[in-house]
Write an enzyme that holds these catalytic residues in place. Structure first.
Site, short mmCIF file in Angstrom:
data_model
loop_
_atom_site.label_atom_id
_atom_site.label_comp_id
_atom_site.label_asym_id
_atom_site.label_seq_id
_atom_site.Cartn_x
_atom_site.Cartn_y
_atom_site.Cartn_z
N THR A 385 0.77 -1.09 0.08
CA THR A 385 -0.03 0.07 0.09
C THR A 385 0.81 1.21 0.12
O THR A 385 2.11 1.07 0.08
CB THR A 385 -0.84 -0.15 1.25
N THR A 403 -3.98 1.75 -2.13
CA THR A 403 -3.48 0.43 -2.40
C THR A 403 -4.02 -0.41 -3.39
O THR A 403 -5.20 0.06 -3.90
CB THR A 403 -3.83 -0.28 -1.10
N ASN A 405 -3.40 -3.59 -2.78
CA ASN A 405 -3.57 -4.69 -1.44
C ASN A 405 -2.25 -5.40 -1.79
O ASN A 405 -1.32 -4.91 -1.13
CB ASN A 405 -4.69 -5.73 -1.59
N ASP A 427 -9.21 -8.85 1.20
CA ASP A 427 -9.41 -8.24 2.27
C ASP A 427 -11.00 -8.48 2.91
O ASP A 427 -11.22 -7.98 4.07
CB ASP A 427 -9.30 -6.59 2.14
N SER A 456 -10.70 -2.22 5.73
CA SER A 456 -9.31 -2.08 5.41
C SER A 456 -8.67 -1.81 6.80
O SER A 456 -9.32 -1.43 7.71
CB SER A 456 -9.27 -0.68 4.60
N SER A 457 -7.32 -1.77 6.58
CA SER A 457 -6.41 -1.03 7.81
C SER A 457 -5.78 0.04 7.39
O SER A 457 -5.10 0.37 8.44
CB SER A 457 -5.45 -2.25 8.21
N GLY A 478 -0.61 -3.31 5.60
CA GLY A 478 -1.85 -4.06 5.88
C GLY A 478 -2.19 -4.03 7.30
O GLY A 478 -2.26 -2.91 7.63
N1 GLY Z 1 -5.29 -3.93 1.53
C1 GLY Z 1 -4.74 -3.54 2.67
C2 GLY Z 1 -5.57 -2.47 3.62
O1 GLY Z 1 -6.61 -1.83 2.95
O2 GLY Z 1 -5.62 -2.61 4.68
#
Ligand code: GLY
Length: 573
Positions: A385, A403, A405, A427, A456-457, A478
């Site tokens: 990301t 991102t 991902n 995700d 998402s993170s 992530g």
């Molecule tokens: N794809 C990583 C996130 O959105 O956390």
């Protein structure tokens, strides 16, 4: 830049961009050389600054502000530039979140996260026996959610000053006329060569017969043409017509399900940010479908009654306390968080002081907790990301995390269009109780449904002090992202580190399941040994994240810092 020079650039631009193949941006900005540039990790600026994953993108953003743009203009130009110079994560085929605070205190949250296609279904990645086929949610066209980035940039443009065409021009020229690869970017492209060839229907600009090396020039003519279509036709240049048709054609090559209607219907959504106070700092971060804002609010509230500074930086006591807050907050992530348009996320409860206190009632200092005994609380209601931060001369702050991902997303380059697609469908909880690529568990809250956005993170975060702009920060990585931001903020607020020190400091990460602390290789050994004695399982691993931030110092100077872990670089004036 004086008014005359600005006038010349604008005139040149408008008379030629539509017809000419000549460079406009780089001709008028000779100080930015795509064939020779250096990385600047930390610098003080007087007026405005950008920090991003690539020196060229940061320089483009700073130049746009000198040309009369504000932080939104710069952020848009940086986004498109990163899609060219940092293809592992910068993108037009992915999604992200924009968090901004204008100089008059208005907060803006734009959710341009990918969405599940209309014919996506809950069990689409399971075999006949109900077991997940992980490759399906990670590789090739079926792994893609509907891309949101281009829509996100057009929605951000409402707050910008310069024409979109001008903001896209640097990216187009970088794609068309090329730029030289850094050692890291060359190595990264080499590492995915075989997968890119296997998972794309045609060879692309990212693969060649010999290995990429530092100093090679990479040209991306198909990507330049796609960006030009967007520049000329606006949103329709991506979500309709030639580009949309090429995406759908690539889908057909790999049993992907994104349709022309999915693309045409995609919408960026406005989200109300998460806000909370921590020791005289007002923290603003992203709300669901990001888990990031809630997680950092929970964790900072759980530790706020403790004098963590007195425990000592990276002492077993301080790390143990923070790890226990991480364990509890991530347990809640798995149970309670998902797309708020499909699942009632109990945000108010989760970020309340009372809930934080209740969650820490069973915390015993100096003793490792156990994730088997830590369930989610009762609350009614590739790590690849990239993040970039901008502050302009008016005090507007923008933080964007975006991102694909995984690194290079689903590793499918859309033939004829030259850009990579995301593998964001991973995700989602493809099967409740089965971990995704980050080892994160999820439940019903994050099950797949048509049109739904995957949890998402990503944690773009802003901080104000005494109601004045103070900090913009974020990182890739992530599920480690919320912990990185948490640790970065505590490093600055409690351990009084500079922005650069706090970004470079070695990191630790606990996410409830698996029940282990991951630490970077340079984490202090004495602390590792002490934590093991307390009953923790500690695993050393490589670096994670690339945090980029900017803060305004009490003397008004702007401190910009890029992470030591990548090519991250600052620019400004
Ligand atoms: N794809 C990583 C996130 O959105 O956390």
């Amino acid at each position: 830049m004086n008014h005359f020079k600005r006038f010349i650039i604008c005139t040149l631009f408008f008379t030629s961009f539509n017809h000419s193949k000549a460079q406009i941006f780089f001709k008028t900005h000779p100080g930015i050389n795509p064939y020779q540039f250096e990385t600047i990790k930390e610098k003080l600026f007087t007026h405005a600054a950008v920090t991003s994953a690539h020196p060229l993108a940061s320089m483009v953003g700073a130049a746009i502000m000198q040309d009369g743009g504000n932080a939104f203009d710069a952020a848009i130009a940086v986004h498109f530039a990163l899609a060219v110079v940092h293809p592992s994560a910068g993108n037009i085929g992915g999604g992200g979140f924009l968090l901004a605070r204008t100089n008059n205190g208005k907060l803006i949250g734009l959710d341009f996260r990918e969405a599940a296609p209309a014919i996506a279904s809950r069990d689409m990645y399971l075999d006949e026996k109900g077991n997940p086929i992980t490759s399906k949610s990670l590789e090739g066209p079926l792994a893609s959610g509907i891309p949101g980035s281009v829509s996100g940039m057009f929605n951000a443009h409402v707050y910008a000053k310069l024409p979109m065409a001008q903001l896209m021009e640097p990216a187009i020229e970088l794609a068309q006329y090329g730029f030289v690869l850094t050692e890291k970017e060359a190595g990264s492209l080499n590492s995915v060569r075989d997968e890119l060839l296997k998972l794309s229907s045609a060879p692309s600009a990212y693969t060649k017969n010999t290995k990429w090396k530092k100093g090679d020039t990479i040209f991306q003519p198909e990507l330049a043409a796609t960006l030009r279509r967007i520049q000329i036709n606006g949103l329709a240049g991506f979500y309709e017509g030639v580009t949309a048709d090429l995406i759908v054609k690539e889908m057909a090559n790999g049993s992907g399900i994104i349709s022309t209607t999915d693309l045409k219907d995609y919408q960026t959504k406005k989200r109300v940010p998460i806000e909370f106070d921590y020791k005289n700092h007002h923290v603003i971060s992203f709300s669901p479908p990001s888990s990031g804002g809630i997680l950092i609010a929970q964790m900072m509230k759980m530790i706020s009654p403790f004098d963590i500074a007195a425990m000592g930086y990276q002492s077993p006591a301080a790390v143990g306390l923070m790890v226990e807050s991480q364990r509890r907050a991530y347990a809640d992530r798995a149970e309670h968080m998902g797309d708020p348009d499909f699942w009632k996320v109990p945000t108010r409860t989760l970020i309340s002081d009372a809930y934080a206190q209740q969650r820490m009632q069973d915390y015993t200092p100096g003793v490792a907790g156990n994730s088997k005994n830590t369930n989610a609380g009762h609350a009614k209601e590739s790590e690849q990301t990239t993040h970039y931060s901008v502050i302009d001369k008016e005090g507007n702050m923008v933080a964007i995390t975006t991102t694909l991902n995984g690194s290079y997303g689903n590793k499918t380059v859309v033939a004829g269009a030259g850009f990579l697609l995301n593998n964001e469908m991973d995700d989602f909880s493809t099967k409740p109780g089965v971990p995704n690529m980050f080892g994160a568990l999820g439940g019903e809250a994050n099950a797949i449904a048509p049109g739904k956005r995957m949890l998402s993170s990503m944690t773009p975060t802003l901080v104000t002090v005494n109601n004045k702009a103070y900090l913009t920060i974020g990182s890739p990585g992530g599920t480690t992202i919320p912990n990185q931001i948490y640790e970065g903020l505590i490093n600055m607020i409690d351990f009084k580190m500079s922005l650069k020190q706090s970004i470079d400091a070695s990191r630790f990460h606990h996410q409830w399941i698996p029940d282990q602390i991951q630490v970077e290789a340079d984490f202090p050994d004495a602390t590792i040994q002490a934590l093991k004695k307390q009953g923790y399982k500690v695993n050393q691993r490589g670096y994670f994240g690339r945090m980029d931030g900017i803060r305004i110092l009490p003397n008004g100077k702007i401190e910009a810092a890029g992470d030591k872990r990548g090519d991250d670089s600052v620019a400004g004036y």
